[in-house]
Design a protein around this motif. Structure first.
Motif: not given
Length: 287
Positions: A93-108
């Motif tokens: 299988f080949n999956d492709t997806f995007i994760i949005n996360i908040i990191g240090p200093k509230n950067r996306t």
């Protein structure tokens, strides 16, 4: 650092006395390690490495950094799926997806994740004749391309048939090495638009290279992938080992500090089969 020795001993039905005989380490040393959920202060890395070696497991199967730190630094904002494909030729299988996360200093951070994995052997056993026929079509064609229209049509039919079966299969997934690739989206808006018509939810300015060496980021990704694919994460870091040329030149603190490397091997436990799988995360920043 989290310590999983107690859990490992319970799984293997080993007592502290048996571990003492196996490793040659004193019970005074082993008792606190067998009861604690975190690595006791002043524990020598050589002690942990000795235990891991005698148990025939990687050191990082036994320890990881505290996940509570991860929760404070990185937060999952959403997962956006692009595609899932099954390759009858590659048998994966080949999956492709995007994760949005908040990191240090509230950067996306928007991360493109590409995953390759296989279904379990039972799927292949049930469809051996189909896979064999596809192999014969591919091997009979020049330069691995199907030149005959009739063969091409048969190949497409068989591939679609296997893909439909695989999609309906209740997904006991066995991961390959080098199965996860994580890429930043920095400056790649036009490239991503072909997968995601609405790119307004993604951040194309922050570079993944800013966080790939962050301990909490590695923990976050490991935990996310293990949850997403119904696996149990057993490791989240690489620590220096005695096998490293400069190991004995490192201070004790440095021996507890993960190395800044491009590949982060992890061991996952398949929840269906209780078999450990070695997996590598490949991190890339798309400049």
């Amino acid at each position: 650092m989290k310590l999983y020795l107690k859990e490992i001993l319970e799984q293997r039905n080993l007592s502290v006395n048996q571990l003492h005989k196996l490793t040659g380490l004193s019970r005074t040393t082993l008792d606190p390690l067998s009861k604690s959920e975190t690595v006791p202060l002043k524990t020598r890395i050589e002690t942990l490495e000795k235990i891991a070696a005698e148990l025939k497991i990687p050191l990082s199967r036994m320890i990881s950094f505290d996940e509570t730190q991860t929760a404070k630094i990185f937060e999952n904002l959403g997962v956006y799926h692009a595609s899932q494909e099954f390759s009858a030729v590659e048998r994966e299988f080949n999956d492709t997806f995007i994760i949005n996360i908040i990191g240090p200093k509230n950067r996306t951070y928007s991360l493109l994740v590409k995953v390759k994995y296989e279904l379990d052997d039972l799927f292949y056993e049930e469809n051996t004749s189909l896979f064999d026929r596809i192999d014969s079509i591919v091997s009979s064609s020049s330069d691995s391309k199907i030149s005959n229209l009739q063969l091409e049509a048969e190949f497409d039919t068989l591939s679609n048939q296997l893909e439909n079966k695989a999609m309906e299969y209740e997904g006991k997934r066995v991961f390959n090495s080098n199965s996860f690739t994580i890429l930043s989206l920095k400056g790649k808006k036009n490239w991503i638009e072909k997968y995601f018509p609405d790119t307004s939810v993604f951040d194309f300015t922050n570079d993944l290279s800013e966080v790939i060496a962050d301990n909490a980021f590695i923990d976050f990704i490991a935990s996310f992938l293990s949850d997403h694919y119904n696996l149990k994460n057993q490791v989240s870091k690489i620590l220096p080992t005695i096998g490293d040329p400069d190991y004995f030149n490192l201070s004790e603190k440095e021996r507890y500090t993960p190395k800044n490397v491009d590949y982060f091997p992890m061991v996952f436990m398949d929840k269906h089969e209780n078999i450990e799988k070695l997996v590598y995360l490949d991190f890339y920043a798309l400049d």
